[in-house]
Scaffold this motif. Structure first.
Motif, short mmCIF file in Angstrom:
data_model
loop_
_atom_site.label_atom_id
_atom_site.label_comp_id
_atom_site.label_asym_id
_atom_site.label_seq_id
_atom_site.Cartn_x
_atom_site.Cartn_y
_atom_site.Cartn_z
N ARG A 147 -31.18 9.89 -62.15
CA ARG A 147 -30.84 8.48 -61.83
C ARG A 147 -30.65 7.68 -63.12
N HIS A 148 -31.47 7.97 -64.13
CA HIS A 148 -31.32 7.27 -65.41
C HIS A 148 -29.99 7.60 -66.07
N VAL A 149 -29.58 8.85 -66.00
CA VAL A 149 -28.27 9.24 -66.55
C VAL A 149 -27.16 8.53 -65.78
N GLN A 150 -27.31 8.42 -64.47
CA GLN A 150 -26.30 7.71 -63.67
C GLN A 150 -26.21 6.24 -64.08
N ASP A 151 -27.34 5.64 -64.44
CA ASP A 151 -27.32 4.26 -64.92
C ASP A 151 -26.54 4.18 -66.24
#
Length: 155
Positions: free
Chosen positions: A47-51
């Motif tokens: 999810r952090h990479v998606q952000d």
């Protein structure tokens, strides 16, 4: 863990195509944000990479190159990058994990992989360094944003 204000470490990583990547390769050209994932299977880290992907235009406008460092081997990293369509270079270590190279592994009843990030300015100085054992705390979005904004105010 690395200290804000200190020179970036002279580490050599490897991208998913097997090319050597040095943090100093960007010196003089771009600031570099390296996000260290706990693992490619970590849902919180993903999810952090998606952000970061959602913020891509903002980061490009600030002249920040994003790199994603993973503890897995090059083949696993390449498969994850392709499956998730990650637009950033994905890096692995050659002899140890990228995390170990910068002090993001802690010894607690063996080894505990941490996640975190470092922002290195175009002069090779660390402007943000953050790490955490819990993946929910490993991505300091506010700290990264503030550090990137501060890059624009440096003379």
């Amino acid at each position: 863990m690395l200290e804000t204000g200190s020179p970036a470490p002279a580490v050599v990583l490897e991208d998913t195509d097997g090319r050597a990547v040095r943090l100093s390769d960007y010196q003089g050209d771009h600031a570099v944000l390296v996000y260290f994932m706990r693992s490619t299977s970590c849902p919180v880290c993903n999810r952090h990479v998606q952000d970061l992907i959602r913020r891509r235009d903002e980061l490009v406008a600030a002249d920040v190159q994003v790199l994603v460092a993973v503890p897995e081997d090059r083949q696993a990293a390449a498969e994850w990058k392709a499956k998730r369509q990650i637009p950033f270079p994905v890096l692995t270590g050659r002899r140890s994990t990228p995390h170990e190279m910068i002090g993001l592994s802690r010894k607690v009843f063996g080894s505990l992989q941490q996640s975190g990030s470092i922002l290195i300015d175009s002069q090779g100085i660390i402007r943000h360094a953050h790490g955490a054992a819990m993946p929910t705390s490993g991505y300091d979005r506010k700290g990264i944003t503030a550090a990137i904004q501060a890059l624009g105010t440096r003379g």
